[in-house]
Design an enzyme around this catalytic site. Structure first.
Site, mmCIF file in Angstrom:
data_model
loop_
_atom_site.group_PDB
_atom_site.id
_atom_site.type_symbol
_atom_site.label_atom_id
_atom_site.label_comp_id
_atom_site.label_asym_id
_atom_site.label_seq_id
_atom_site.Cartn_x
_atom_site.Cartn_y
_atom_site.Cartn_z
ATOM 1 N N ASN A 114 0.845 -1.189 0.000
ATOM 2 C CA ASN A 114 0.000 0.000 0.000
ATOM 3 C C ASN A 114 0.887 1.248 0.000
ATOM 4 O O ASN A 114 1.866 1.318 0.746
ATOM 5 C CB ASN A 114 -0.900 -0.003 1.240
ATOM 6 C CG ASN A 114 -2.057 0.982 1.159
ATOM 7 O OD1 ASN A 114 -2.674 1.271 2.170
ATOM 8 N ND2 ASN A 114 -2.376 1.484 -0.027
ATOM 9 N N TYR A 163 -7.632 14.303 -2.399
ATOM 10 C CA TYR A 163 -7.743 13.593 -1.129
ATOM 11 C C TYR A 163 -7.417 14.519 0.030
ATOM 12 O O TYR A 163 -6.507 15.352 -0.058
ATOM 13 C CB TYR A 163 -6.759 12.416 -1.158
ATOM 14 C CG TYR A 163 -6.513 11.741 0.171
ATOM 15 C CD1 TYR A 163 -7.504 10.985 0.772
ATOM 16 C CD2 TYR A 163 -5.282 11.856 0.811
ATOM 17 C CE1 TYR A 163 -7.276 10.355 1.982
ATOM 18 C CE2 TYR A 163 -5.044 11.231 2.028
ATOM 19 C CZ TYR A 163 -6.056 10.482 2.609
ATOM 20 O OH TYR A 163 -5.829 9.873 3.812
ATOM 21 N N GLU A 212 -12.352 11.738 6.375
ATOM 22 C CA GLU A 212 -11.382 11.460 5.314
ATOM 23 C C GLU A 212 -12.156 11.454 4.000
ATOM 24 O O GLU A 212 -13.123 10.703 3.860
ATOM 25 C CB GLU A 212 -10.711 10.116 5.566
ATOM 26 C CG GLU A 212 -9.621 9.759 4.592
ATOM 27 C CD GLU A 212 -9.021 8.385 4.875
ATOM 28 O OE1 GLU A 212 -7.820 8.217 4.651
ATOM 29 O OE2 GLU A 212 -9.772 7.476 5.314
ATOM 30 N N TYR A 250 -12.438 11.713 -0.473
ATOM 31 C CA TYR A 250 -11.830 11.413 -1.765
ATOM 32 C C TYR A 250 -12.747 11.887 -2.897
ATOM 33 O O TYR A 250 -13.954 11.611 -2.875
ATOM 34 C CB TYR A 250 -11.664 9.909 -1.963
ATOM 35 C CG TYR A 250 -10.737 9.189 -1.039
ATOM 36 C CD1 TYR A 250 -9.455 8.833 -1.446
ATOM 37 C CD2 TYR A 250 -11.152 8.805 0.243
ATOM 38 C CE1 TYR A 250 -8.600 8.129 -0.609
ATOM 39 C CE2 TYR A 250 -10.311 8.095 1.089
ATOM 40 C CZ TYR A 250 -9.035 7.765 0.656
ATOM 41 O OH TYR A 250 -8.195 7.063 1.496
ATOM 42 N N GLU A 277 -2.594 6.521 -5.420
ATOM 43 C CA GLU A 277 -2.538 5.458 -4.418
ATOM 44 C C GLU A 277 -2.574 4.094 -5.102
ATOM 45 O O GLU A 277 -3.267 3.898 -6.095
ATOM 46 C CB GLU A 277 -3.688 5.575 -3.420
ATOM 47 C CG GLU A 277 -3.610 4.553 -2.295
ATOM 48 C CD GLU A 277 -4.381 4.957 -1.038
ATOM 49 O OE1 GLU A 277 -4.387 4.148 -0.090
ATOM 50 O OE2 GLU A 277 -4.954 6.059 -1.007
#
Length: 352
Positions: A88, A120, A129, A131, A221
């Site tokens: 990741n 983000y 959080e 996105y 990501e």
């Protein structure tokens, strides 16, 4: 990332957050050699976790597989990345504080089997959080959450999702928080994002954001995949909220008002959230009673302290949000066992 490649089943979002935002970004920047405006640098290659500023932009880099991923910072607003068989990683360029912005990006993005390109960031109080996903691989990164509607924006259509992360790492330490997603249905790697359009759509769907005290980046990501990107960022000018000619009503004159919503539901369980808004005189030591059905039981509760008498659970502040000024809001959430319908009934919010 929010899930593994398609066919592997859902996976909770991994959240690492060595990343700093807001004032923390200034500390990191000071250690990296802050330049005066208009001063250029040679390209810088990152292969380990770090944050800071570079050629006038805030940057963030994180990976849990050092050596298999790199990000190169180039001219102002430009970065490239390459990852190979990493578990990741996430990195990108943007601003140390988020806001309503028009953000233009252009370039190349190869997601591999599981990656995405997204604007983000995080907000505080409530901790969220978020996105805005412009491009992704075969797996839709928001699909493990609850679908909350759609929004037409920036020349395309986006699907809105909301999910909950419980006791997970965040920019404020280990906490429970919401994740908001706008996932573009017609993928692209270049274009302009009007963040305010998405923020307004989330608000209309019952997904409020908090204060923009943390960073906002155009991020690449990757999760358990190999891929690359080469992205240039421009714009970033802030935009005001829409002026629709309406006058914002004054806060309620009572001590406070409380509203409930179900944020997620599954077989024999659900998550709920209660938002408390202070009246015109503010409120200290607020108290909110919730009445549950006989087959509903609270399993855990956050941002509050609960006392129970029969089917009535009375929630009071946990401490950090005990006093609210006029019109200010806070919230608490819980996980309950049992069916989500009927929804718990919210009683009168009052001062303790």
């Amino acid at each position: 990332m929010s899930a593994p490649p398609h066919g592997s089943g859902p996976r909770p979002v991994s959240r690492r957050r060595l990343v700093l935002g807001g004032a923390g970004a200034l500390v990191a920047a000071a250690g990296s050699g802050l330049l005066l405006p208009g001063t250029a640098r040679a390209d810088q290659v990152l292969t380990s976790n770090s944050t800071g500023t570079y050629n006038g932009y805030y940057y963030s880099f994180w990976t849990d597989s050092p050596g298999s991923v790199s990000m190169t910072l180039g001219a102002a607003g430009q970065y490239s990345s390459r990852w190979s068989n990493t578990n990741n990683w996430v990195g990108g360029l943007g601003w140390s504080n988020g806001s309503r912005r028009n953000v233009t990006c252009s370039g190349m993005f190869d997601p591999g089997s599981n990656g995405y390109l997204a604007l983000y960031g995080w907000t505080s109080n409530p901790l969220v959080e978020y996105y805005i996903v412009e491009n992704h691989g075969p797996h839709d990164p928001g699909s493990a959450g609850q679908r909350r509607g759609t929004v037409d924006a920036d020349g395309g259509s986006y699907t809105i999702y909301e999910s909950t992360r419980r006791d997970a790492p965040s920019v404020e330490g280990t906490k429970t928080f919401q994740q908001y997603w706008s996932v573009r249905n017609s993928k692209r790697s270049s274009g302009t994002i009007n963040t305010g359009t998405h923020f307004d759509a989330w608000q209309a769907a019952g997904m409020p954001l908090g204060a923009f005290n943390y960073y906002m980046i155009m991020a690449t990501e990757g999760y358990q995949s190999s891929g690359s990107s080469n992205i240039s960022l421009s714009g970033g000018n802030t935009t005001p909220p829409p002026d629709d000619g309406k006058t914002t009503p004054p806060p309620a004159t009572g001590a406070c008002n409380a509203t409930y919503r179900t944020t997620n539901a599954w077989n024999n369980g659900f998550n709920g959230e209660v938002t408390i808004t202070a009246g015109s005189g503010g409120v200290s030591n607020w108290s909110v009673p919730l009445t549950f059905a006989g087959n509903q039981t609270i399993v855990s509760l956050w941002n509050g302290t609960a006392g129970r008498s029969g089917n009535v659970v009375t929630v009071t502040p946990a401490g950090h949000h005990r006093t609210l000024g006029a019109g200010q809001s806070t919230s608490f959430g819980f996980t309950a066992s049992g069916p989500s319908s009927p929804a718990p009934s919210v009683g009168n919010c009052g001062a303790g």
